[in-house]
Design a protein around this motif. Structure first.
Motif, PDB file in Angstrom:
ATOM      1  N   LEU A 152       0.854  -0.983  -0.022  1.00  0.00           N
ATOM      2  CA  LEU A 152       0.090   0.308  -0.015  1.00  0.00           C
ATOM      3  C   LEU A 152       0.723   1.393   0.089  1.00  0.00           C
ATOM      4  CD1 LEU A 152      -3.018  -0.868   2.514  1.00  0.00           C
ATOM      5  CD2 LEU A 152      -3.090  -0.695   0.003  1.00  0.00           C
ATOM      6  N   ASP A 153       1.842   1.256   0.692  1.00  0.00           N
ATOM      7  CA  ASP A 153       3.067   2.244   0.581  1.00  0.00           C
ATOM      8  C   ASP A 153       3.523   2.707  -0.534  1.00  0.00           C
ATOM      9  OD1 ASP A 153       4.054   4.245   2.734  1.00  0.00           O
ATOM     10  OD2 ASP A 153       5.795   3.322   1.751  1.00  0.00           O
ATOM     11  N   TYR A 154       4.065   1.718  -1.380  1.00  0.00           N
ATOM     12  CA  TYR A 154       4.514   1.719  -2.888  1.00  0.00           C
ATOM     13  C   TYR A 154       3.308   2.389  -3.463  1.00  0.00           C
ATOM     14  CZ  TYR A 154       9.337   0.065  -1.898  1.00  0.00           C
ATOM     15  OH  TYR A 154      10.537   0.143  -1.710  1.00  0.00           O
ATOM     16  N   ASP A 155       2.137   1.537  -3.444  1.00  0.00           N
ATOM     17  CA  ASP A 155       0.909   2.144  -4.236  1.00  0.00           C
ATOM     18  C   ASP A 155       1.016   3.500  -4.173  1.00  0.00           C
ATOM     19  OD1 ASP A 155       0.318  -0.033  -5.508  1.00  0.00           O
ATOM     20  OD2 ASP A 155      -1.714  -0.441  -4.738  1.00  0.00           O
ATOM     21  N   SER A 156       0.977   4.149  -3.048  1.00  0.00           N
ATOM     22  CA  SER A 156       0.898   5.690  -2.647  1.00  0.00           C
ATOM     23  C   SER A 156       1.961   6.488  -3.583  1.00  0.00           C
ATOM     24  CB  SER A 156       0.589   5.831  -1.214  1.00  0.00           C
ATOM     25  OG  SER A 156       1.953   6.074  -0.703  1.00  0.00           O
ATOM     26  N   PHE A 157       2.837   5.915  -3.783  1.00  0.00           N
ATOM     27  CA  PHE A 157       4.224   6.597  -4.293  1.00  0.00           C
ATOM     28  C   PHE A 157       4.200   6.660  -5.892  1.00  0.00           C
ATOM     29  CE2 PHE A 157       5.707   6.679   0.100  1.00  0.00           C
ATOM     30  CZ  PHE A 157       5.790   7.935   0.217  1.00  0.00           C
ATOM     31  N   ALA A 158       3.574   5.372  -6.494  1.00  0.00           N
ATOM     32  CA  ALA A 158       3.765   5.248  -7.889  1.00  0.00           C
ATOM     33  C   ALA A 158       2.536   4.219  -8.346  1.00  0.00           C
ATOM     34  CB  ALA A 158       5.173   4.491  -7.987  1.00  0.00           C
ATOM     35  N   PRO A 159       2.067   4.496  -9.246  1.00  0.00           N
ATOM     36  CA  PRO A 159       0.692   3.655  -9.926  1.00  0.00           C
ATOM     37  C   PRO A 159       1.177   2.215  -9.890  1.00  0.00           C
ATOM     38  CG  PRO A 159       1.169   5.537 -11.231  1.00  0.00           C
ATOM     39  CD  PRO A 159       2.462   5.773 -10.343  1.00  0.00           C
ATOM     40  N   VAL A 208      -9.098  -2.480  -9.401  1.00  0.00           N
ATOM     41  CA  VAL A 208      -7.930  -1.568  -9.861  1.00  0.00           C
ATOM     42  C   VAL A 208      -8.020  -0.260  -9.788  1.00  0.00           C
ATOM     43  CG1 VAL A 208      -6.534  -0.991 -11.904  1.00  0.00           C
ATOM     44  CG2 VAL A 208      -6.900  -3.345 -11.525  1.00  0.00           C
ATOM     45  N   PRO A 209      -9.121   0.407  -9.856  1.00  0.00           N
ATOM     46  CA  PRO A 209      -9.671   1.857  -9.546  1.00  0.00           C
ATOM     47  C   PRO A 209      -9.204   2.350  -8.245  1.00  0.00           C
ATOM     48  CG  PRO A 209     -11.362   0.774 -11.131  1.00  0.00           C
ATOM     49  CD  PRO A 209     -10.466  -0.180 -10.692  1.00  0.00           C
ATOM     50  N   VAL A 210      -9.321   1.423  -7.203  1.00  0.00           N
ATOM     51  CA  VAL A 210      -9.123   1.683  -5.753  1.00  0.00           C
ATOM     52  C   VAL A 210      -7.570   1.801  -5.643  1.00  0.00           C
ATOM     53  CG1 VAL A 210      -9.513   0.952  -3.505  1.00  0.00           C
ATOM     54  CG2 VAL A 210     -11.313   0.497  -5.006  1.00  0.00           C
ATOM     55  N   ARG A 211      -7.111   0.822  -6.245  1.00  0.00           N
ATOM     56  CA  ARG A 211      -5.447   0.740  -6.271  1.00  0.00           C
ATOM     57  C   ARG A 211      -5.020   2.249  -6.691  1.00  0.00           C
ATOM     58  NH1 ARG A 211      -2.022  -4.041  -7.890  1.00  0.00           N
ATOM     59  NH2 ARG A 211      -0.420  -2.526  -7.041  1.00  0.00           N
ATOM     60  N   ASP A 212      -5.497   2.379  -8.006  1.00  0.00           N
ATOM     61  CA  ASP A 212      -5.086   3.861  -8.655  1.00  0.00           C
ATOM     62  C   ASP A 212      -5.434   5.086  -7.571  1.00  0.00           C
ATOM     63  OD1 ASP A 212      -3.939   2.231 -10.687  1.00  0.00           O
ATOM     64  OD2 ASP A 212      -5.624   2.620 -11.920  1.00  0.00           O
ATOM     65  N   ALA A 213      -6.694   4.888  -6.852  1.00  0.00           N
ATOM     66  CA  ALA A 213      -6.865   5.949  -6.142  1.00  0.00           C
ATOM     67  C   ALA A 213      -5.950   6.197  -4.960  1.00  0.00           C
ATOM     68  CB  ALA A 213      -8.546   5.574  -5.595  1.00  0.00           C
ATOM     69  N   TYR A 214      -5.475   5.285  -4.540  1.00  0.00           N
ATOM     70  CA  TYR A 214      -4.158   5.489  -3.543  1.00  0.00           C
ATOM     71  C   TYR A 214      -3.104   6.424  -3.959  1.00  0.00           C
ATOM     72  CZ  TYR A 214      -5.831   1.808   0.060  1.00  0.00           C
ATOM     73  OH  TYR A 214      -6.455   1.249   1.065  1.00  0.00           O
ATOM     74  N   TYR A 215      -2.828   6.054  -5.197  1.00  0.00           N
ATOM     75  CA  TYR A 215      -1.862   6.929  -5.746  1.00  0.00           C
ATOM     76  C   TYR A 215      -2.075   8.453  -5.825  1.00  0.00           C
ATOM     77  CZ  TYR A 215       1.387   9.263  -9.100  1.00  0.00           C
ATOM     78  OH  TYR A 215       2.374   9.824  -9.874  1.00  0.00           O
ATOM     79  N   LEU A 216      -3.310   8.474  -6.587  1.00  0.00           N
ATOM     80  CA  LEU A 216      -3.758   9.781  -6.838  1.00  0.00           C
ATOM     81  C   LEU A 216      -4.259  10.660  -5.645  1.00  0.00           C
ATOM     82  CD1 LEU A 216      -4.629  11.521  -9.268  1.00  0.00           C
ATOM     83  CD2 LEU A 216      -7.049  10.757  -9.178  1.00  0.00           C
ATOM     84  N   TYR A 217      -4.660  10.035  -4.549  1.00  0.00           N
ATOM     85  CA  TYR A 217      -5.194  10.767  -3.243  1.00  0.00           C
ATOM     86  C   TYR A 217      -3.785  11.135  -2.622  1.00  0.00           C
ATOM     87  CZ  TYR A 217      -7.355  11.109   1.480  1.00  0.00           C
ATOM     88  OH  TYR A 217      -7.574  11.636   2.450  1.00  0.00           O
ATOM     89  N   HIS A 218      -2.992  10.386  -2.548  1.00  0.00           N
ATOM     90  CA  HIS A 218      -1.705  10.418  -1.811  1.00  0.00           C
ATOM     91  C   HIS A 218      -0.615  11.476  -2.616  1.00  0.00           C
ATOM     92  CE1 HIS A 218      -3.515   7.188   0.470  1.00  0.00           C
ATOM     93  NE2 HIS A 218      -3.135   7.909   1.687  1.00  0.00           N
TER      94      HIS A 218
END
Length: 303
Positions: A152-159, A208-218
């Motif tokens: 999750l941490d890596y998802d928040s820094f890169a798609p 997948v949109p939720v995972r992409d949301a982690y990046y966009l949100y953070h």
């Protein structure tokens, strides 16, 4: 390494980078043993120490982390029963946070309740782990959440940067299924367990949109609020819409619920400072994706 994108933020907050490689996690383990039927309280101190050492003393990735980059987390283990000596039934609450660029603020990334964990533990027990086979239910669970937290941490820094870590978590689930322990199986009556969380993070195209949301949100939202607030708020809105998009296709999925469990308080406070048009649009979407917190979201419009 994508995590170094926030290095300048850490410098701005007054952190001095270290020169040596260290482990990736900085977890605090708390054991609530009030319900345990034993007079031996020392075992829970040993349990806490050994669990923390397992999480914090291992190298979970090949990437180098500065000490201040280590992922902070809390693991609350509540012992519900001790049916015999060395056998425990417990629930686990796991929380992790992520620092936000240019500030001292830490954003809650994961807030997940694991309600069904059984394990054996005796004093001075060595904790061994092999990601390719099931050895015991302690290290499988601890390693599983270590990889979920890192992913999750890596998802928040890169798609979708968390892919390799979610893959490993998914493999831990597959290996643990041979043990027949609860929480690892595809149980249709319990869709808030370890199996479903790993499955939706790694295998589900719908999510997948939720995972992409982690990046966009953070990375494109929270990290920009100090320098480009309008752009940051707009991207936070778009991230919420992506979560709603997945929720329309698969209502009440564990990943959607997990995202909102971590973010509902933060969103309701942050958006009070957003432009009115973003507030109104966000509240309309939030009431659809997370109606249980309707009062909290309606308060956004009060400013």
């Amino acid at each position: 390494m994508t995590r170094y994108l926030v290095l300048f933020g850490f410098l701005a907050m007054g952190f001095l980078p270290g020169a040596s490689q260290c482990q990736q996690l900085n977890f605090t383990v708390t054991i609530n043993s009030e319900r345990a039927r034993t007079q031996d309280r020392d075992i829970f101190e040993q349990m806490k120490s050994s669990f923390e050492q397992f999480l914090n003393g291992r190298t979970w990735t090949d990437d180098e982390y500065k000490p201040e980059e280590r992922i902070k987390g809390n693991l609350l283990i509540t012992i519900n029963d001790m049916p015999q000596v060395g056998l425990f039934s417990a629930t686990v609450q796991i929380q992790t946070v992520r620092p936000i660029y240019g500030s001292n603020y830490e954003s809650l990334m994961l807030n997940f309740a694991d309600r069904n964990w059984t394990f054996e533990y005796v004093e001075s027990q060595p904790l061994e782990f092999n990601q390719f086979s099931f050895l015991n239910n302690i290290t499988s669970l601890l390693a599983y959440y270590a990889y979920i937290a890192i992913g999750l941490d890596y998802d928040s820094f890169a798609p979708r940067g968390g892919d390799p870590y979610f893959e490993t978590a998914n493999n831990i689930v597959a290996n643990a299924q041979q043990s027949s322990r609860p929480g690892w199986n595809q149980n249709p009556s319990d869709k808030r367990n370890r199996y479903w969380l790993a499955n939706e993070l790694y295998n589900s195209q719908v999510m997948v949109p939720v995972r992409d949301a982690y990046y966009l949100y953070h990375r494109k939202g929270l990290d920009l609020l100090t320098s480009k607030p309008e752009e940051g708020f707009e991207n936070i809105l778009q991230a919420i819409k992506m979560v709603e998009e997945a929720n329309q296709v698969q209502p009440n999925s564990i990943l959607t619920i997990s995202f909102m469990d971590a973010k509902s308080d933060e969103i309701s406070k942050l958006l009070k400072s957003a432009p009115d048009e973003i507030k109104e649009e966000a509240v309309e979407v939030l009431l659809k994706v997370d109606p249980n917190n309707a009062r909290k979201y309606n308060d956004i419009l009060k400013g």
